[in-house]
Design an enzyme around this catalytic site. Structure first.
Site, PDB file in Angstrom:
ATOM      1  N   HIS A   1       4.878 -12.331 -21.625  1.00 15.07           N
ATOM      2  CA  HIS A   1       5.180 -12.204 -20.200  1.00 15.07           C
ATOM      3  C   HIS A   1       4.015 -11.485 -19.537  1.00 15.07           C
ATOM      4  O   HIS A   1       3.413 -10.587 -20.114  1.00 15.07           O
ATOM      5  CB  HIS A   1       6.475 -11.388 -19.992  1.00 15.07           C
ATOM      6  CG  HIS A   1       7.065 -11.587 -18.640  1.00 15.07           C
ATOM      7  ND1 HIS A   1       6.618 -10.899 -17.550  1.00 15.07           N
ATOM      8  CD2 HIS A   1       8.035 -12.419 -18.207  1.00 15.07           C
ATOM      9  CE1 HIS A   1       7.300 -11.288 -16.491  1.00 15.07           C
ATOM     10  NE2 HIS A   1       8.162 -12.213 -16.850  1.00 15.07           N
TER      11      HIS A   1
ATOM     12  N   ASP B   1      13.601 -16.642 -21.153  1.00 15.86           N
ATOM     13  CA  ASP B   1      13.818 -18.063 -21.471  1.00 15.86           C
ATOM     14  C   ASP B   1      14.140 -18.306 -22.932  1.00 15.86           C
ATOM     15  O   ASP B   1      14.517 -19.413 -23.306  1.00 15.86           O
ATOM     16  CB  ASP B   1      12.564 -18.867 -21.091  1.00 15.86           C
ATOM     17  CG  ASP B   1      12.359 -18.863 -19.598  1.00 15.86           C
ATOM     18  OD1 ASP B   1      11.352 -18.312 -19.133  1.00 15.86           O
ATOM     19  OD2 ASP B   1      13.246 -19.374 -18.889  1.00 15.86           O
TER      20      ASP B   1
HETATM   21  C1  SDX Z   1       9.083 -16.778 -16.851  1.00 17.66           C
HETATM   22  O1  SDX Z   1       6.406 -13.962 -13.809  1.00 17.66           O
HETATM   23  C2  SDX Z   1       7.640 -13.921 -14.070  1.00 17.66           C
HETATM   24  O2  SDX Z   1       8.294 -12.941 -13.751  1.00 17.66           O
HETATM   25  C3  SDX Z   1       8.209 -15.142 -14.749  1.00 17.66           C
HETATM   26  C4  SDX Z   1       9.676 -15.050 -15.141  1.00 17.66           C
HETATM   27  C5  SDX Z   1      10.567 -14.962 -13.942  1.00 17.66           C
HETATM   28  O3  SDX Z   1      11.701 -14.484 -14.093  1.00 17.66           O
HETATM   29  O4  SDX Z   1      10.156 -15.466 -12.855  1.00 17.66           O
HETATM   30  O5  SDX Z   1       9.914 -13.937 -15.981  1.00 17.66           O
HETATM   31  C6  SDX Z   1      10.118 -16.312 -15.891  1.00 17.66           C
HETATM   32  O6  SDX Z   1       8.260 -17.588 -16.490  1.00 17.66           O
HETATM   33  C7  SDX Z   1       9.013 -16.160 -18.222  1.00 17.66           C
HETATM   34  C8  SDX Z   1       7.783 -16.646 -19.062  1.00 17.66           C
HETATM   35  C9  SDX Z   1       8.168 -17.993 -19.670  1.00 17.66           C
HETATM   36  N1  SDX Z   1       6.997 -18.627 -20.301  1.00 17.66           N
HETATM   37  C10 SDX Z   1       6.917 -18.764 -21.633  1.00 17.66           C
HETATM   38  O7  SDX Z   1       7.740 -18.333 -22.442  1.00 17.66           O
HETATM   39  C11 SDX Z   1       5.702 -19.595 -22.076  1.00 17.66           C
HETATM   40  C12 SDX Z   1       5.003 -18.862 -23.240  1.00 17.66           C
HETATM   41  N2  SDX Z   1       4.393 -17.660 -22.711  1.00 17.66           N
HETATM   42  C13 SDX Z   1       2.992 -17.728 -22.327  1.00 17.66           C
HETATM   43  O8  SDX Z   1       2.603 -18.945 -21.766  1.00 17.66           O
HETATM   44  C14 SDX Z   1       2.523 -16.463 -21.626  1.00 17.66           C
HETATM   45  O9  SDX Z   1       3.011 -15.403 -22.337  1.00 17.66           O
HETATM   46  C15 SDX Z   1       2.841 -16.255 -20.155  1.00 17.66           C
HETATM   47  C16 SDX Z   1       2.427 -17.429 -19.322  1.00 17.66           C
HETATM   48  C17 SDX Z   1       4.294 -16.020 -19.975  1.00 17.66           C
HETATM   49  C18 SDX Z   1       2.083 -15.012 -19.705  1.00 17.66           C
HETATM   50  O10 SDX Z   1       0.743 -15.322 -19.819  1.00 17.66           O
HETATM   51  P1  SDX Z   1      -0.379 -14.269 -19.312  1.00 17.66           P
HETATM   52  O11 SDX Z   1       0.196 -13.095 -18.668  1.00 17.66           O
HETATM   53  O12 SDX Z   1      -1.409 -15.023 -18.554  1.00 17.66           O
HETATM   54  O13 SDX Z   1      -0.923 -13.720 -20.654  1.00 17.66           O
HETATM   55  P2  SDX Z   1      -2.085 -14.390 -21.419  1.00 17.66           P
HETATM   56  O14 SDX Z   1      -1.922 -15.865 -21.413  1.00 17.66           O
HETATM   57  O15 SDX Z   1      -3.354 -13.813 -20.913  1.00 17.66           O
HETATM   58  O16 SDX Z   1      -1.784 -13.906 -22.892  1.00 17.66           O
HETATM   59  C19 SDX Z   1      -2.307 -12.683 -23.351  1.00 17.66           C
HETATM   60  C20 SDX Z   1      -2.665 -12.967 -24.810  1.00 17.66           C
HETATM   61  C21 SDX Z   1      -3.541 -14.199 -24.985  1.00 17.66           C
HETATM   62  O17 SDX Z   1      -4.308 -13.984 -26.149  1.00 17.66           O
HETATM   63  P3  SDX Z   1      -5.874 -13.493 -25.946  1.00 17.66           P
HETATM   64  O18 SDX Z   1      -6.535 -14.535 -25.054  1.00 17.66           O
HETATM   65  O19 SDX Z   1      -5.801 -12.148 -25.285  1.00 17.66           O
HETATM   66  O20 SDX Z   1      -6.419 -13.466 -27.349  1.00 17.66           O
HETATM   67  O21 SDX Z   1      -1.453 -13.261 -25.551  1.00 17.66           O
HETATM   68  C22 SDX Z   1      -1.504 -14.601 -26.021  1.00 17.66           C
HETATM   69  C23 SDX Z   1      -2.591 -15.327 -25.263  1.00 17.66           C
HETATM   70  O22 SDX Z   1      -3.173 -16.360 -26.062  1.00 17.66           O
HETATM   71  N3  SDX Z   1      -0.196 -15.182 -25.768  1.00 17.66           N
HETATM   72  C24 SDX Z   1       0.491 -15.944 -26.628  1.00 17.66           C
HETATM   73  C25 SDX Z   1       1.701 -16.220 -25.980  1.00 17.66           C
HETATM   74  N4  SDX Z   1       1.711 -15.664 -24.770  1.00 17.66           N
HETATM   75  C26 SDX Z   1       0.535 -15.031 -24.636  1.00 17.66           C
HETATM   76  N5  SDX Z   1       0.198 -16.394 -27.862  1.00 17.66           N
HETATM   77  C27 SDX Z   1       1.152 -17.150 -28.454  1.00 17.66           C
HETATM   78  N6  SDX Z   1       2.354 -17.460 -27.911  1.00 17.66           N
HETATM   79  C28 SDX Z   1       2.653 -17.014 -26.679  1.00 17.66           C
HETATM   80  N7  SDX Z   1       3.839 -17.311 -26.132  1.00 17.66           N
END
Ligand code: SDX
Length: 441
Positions: free
Chosen positions: A317, A375
């Site tokens: 998140h 989710d």
């Molecule tokens: C919702 O914003 C909100 O409030 C949203 C929400 C709401 O109520 O409105 O809470 C609802 O959208 C919840 C999130 C649902 N999405 C998912 O479950 C999809 C999987 N999650 C990721 O896509 C991700 O965690 C996000 C999109 C939710 C957040 O992404 P960020 O903040 O841009 O973080 P990031 O992509 O920069 O990740 C940080 C690191 C990265 O690694 P590095 O580049 O630092 O090496 O963590 C890794 C990412 O690769 N990472 C993951 C991961 N999520 C982040 N690696 C594996 N699996 C994951 N799920």
């Protein structure tokens, strides 16, 4: 935060920017809210310095001042108008939470009765909308139907599109909250080829939603009270969440003066993405793809592989660097629903629990503070209720509509509000001479 509430010592707090090339110094004011991080006020930065800030994805940028929802990502805290989500999920219902988000406090008995009545009497759709929906293919994704239907509401409800008129705004807000449930269930019924089920004014919001989804005209349908309570709680948990992608979309669309129905349709479109509200659908598809506990290791390895675009859906998140408090509550609801439906040994739930356990122990997820989010469990509950995967994000949109309209109203009523128009760091070609066709190789 209004100036008179700021202690004198903090009134003139500033941060100093120094350009180490030119030696120029700039003082930028620091503003404090009622809680949470202070902000550096950069509203005059370009005017005073000629510099823009640069923050793609807005990881460090506050887009507005708001008093609706507060998240402490480190502590895993979520407050709606100051009330902890745990208390609201346990003691309140979705209609009370809608009132709270819209008006700033929980309703008293009379206020609740009138609000619930007013919402109930807006749940019916204009009969022509039934014809509108029939223009879609039966196999359309219901989110496509919702984007179309909600945007189309501005063609049906002209008497509530003047955003400068507080009564129009209130009526449009009530219509959106109330009719989303009816449109969502009609999109589902349409995909089945079953007749639309009209809302019933004797049912509470969550009961009505389940009734319109699962009743058929051929026989009476009794809503299971345990499922109705679980649905009501899910709606509460998804109602609002600060300036997430879809809420920011609604605010930006609304900042141009677009009508409320068009703004909410834009929010639905943004929520559809798998990185946002589409994640609940993606979690189920991921669990079905993993299929067996023995394959979890393979998927966790893929999730950690920089060269593999696969991510563990339902984890991580932007704001929570701790367990999403909604996921914890959702987990409890998940067990209650599966117990009620005698699905305790649901293979997907077992798989989800094992995946959660492994991920929470894996150093990659622990070091990056990737916890299950809202989710992760919602899809398992919806599936247990017999709701198809394609409807999961639609139900998220039904719940989030109250948050979107509350944030939209807050923006419209903000006297300092202006059209949102970000700038950029340009890295394209600088001015160059035109090349006639004959000279292009
Ligand atoms: C919702 O914003 C909100 O409030 C949203 C929400 C709401 O109520 O409105 O809470 C609802 O959208 C919840 C999130 C649902 N999405 C998912 O479950 C999809 C999987 N999650 C990721 O896509 C991700 O965690 C996000 C999109 C939710 C957040 O992404 P960020 O903040 O841009 O973080 P990031 O992509 O920069 O990740 C940080 C690191 C990265 O690694 P590095 O580049 O630092 O090496 O963590 C890794 C990412 O690769 N990472 C993951 C991961 N999520 C982040 N690696 C594996 N699996 C994951 N799920």
């Amino acid at each position: 935060m209004s100036d008179e509430n700021v202690p004198a010592a903090e009134k003139n707090r500033t941060v100093t920017l120094i350009d180490n090339l030119t030696g120029r110094r700039f003082e930028l004011p620091i503003l404090s809210g009622s809680t949470g991080p202070d902000v550096i006020d950069v509203r005059k930065l370009f005017q005073d310095t000629g510099y823009f800030t640069f923050d793609p994805g807005y990881t460090s940028t506050g887009s507005c001042e708001s008093s609706i929802t507060y998240i402490d990502g480190d502590e895993g805290v979520l407050l709606y108008r100051g009330y902890p989500i745990e208390d609201l999920a346990q003691h309140s219902d979705f209609m009370e939470v809608c009132y709270l988000l819209l008006y700033g406090d929980l309703p008293n008995a009379d206020q609740k009765r009138k609000f619930e009545h007013d919402i109930t009497y807006h749940t019916m759709l204009h009969e022509q909308m039934a014809k509108f929906i029939e223009g879609f293919r039966r196999d359309s994704h219901p989110m496509a139907v919702m984007v179309g239907m909600v945007g189309g509401m501005s063609a049906f409800y002209h008497d509530s599109t003047d955003i400068t008129n507080p009564r129009h705004r209130m009526v449009a807000s009530y219509r959106l909250i109330a009719k989303m449930a009816t449109m969502a269930t009609w999109a589902y019924k349409y995909s089945l080829g079953q007749p639309f089920i009209y809302p019933r004014n004797d049912l509470r919001f969550a009961e009505n939603l389940l009734h319109m989804m699962f009743a058929v005209p051929c026989e009476p349908y009794r809503v299971n009270p345990v499922l109705a309570r679980a649905m009501d709680r899910i709606l509460i948990l998804h109602a609002d969440h600060e300036q997430n992608a879809s809420t920011s979309t609604v605010r930006l669309a609304g900042s141009s003066g677009a009508n409320p129905f068009a703004c909410i349709a834009a929010g639905i479109a943004s929520l559809w993405g798998p990185a946002h509200g589409g994640a609940n659908e993606a979690v189920l598809r991921m669990l079905e793809e993993v299929g067996d506990k023995r394959r979890i290791g393979e998927y966790v390895r893929r999730a950690k592989d920089k060269d593999d675009p696969f991510r563990l859906m339902g984890f991580g998140h932007r704001v929570y660097r701790n367990y999403d408090p909604r996921a914890r509550i959702m987990r409890e609801s998940c067990h209650a629903v599966l117990n009620e439906l005698d699905m305790r040994d649901d293979p997907l739930l077992e798989l989800a629990m094992e995946l959660e356990k492994i991920a929470l122990e894996d150093d990659y997820f622990v070091s990056k503070k990737l916890y299950p989010n809202v989710d992760f469990y919602s899809g398992i509950i919806f599936r247990a209720m017999g709701i198809p995967t394609s409807m999961f994000t639609v139900l998220f949109a039904v719940a989030r509509t109250v948050g979107w309209v509350a944030q939209w109203n807050e923006m419209i009523e903000d006297p300092t509000q202006k059209i949102g128009r970000p700038r950029q760091l340009y890295s394209g070609p600088t001015r160059r001479a035109y090349k006639p066709l004959a000279q292009r190789v």
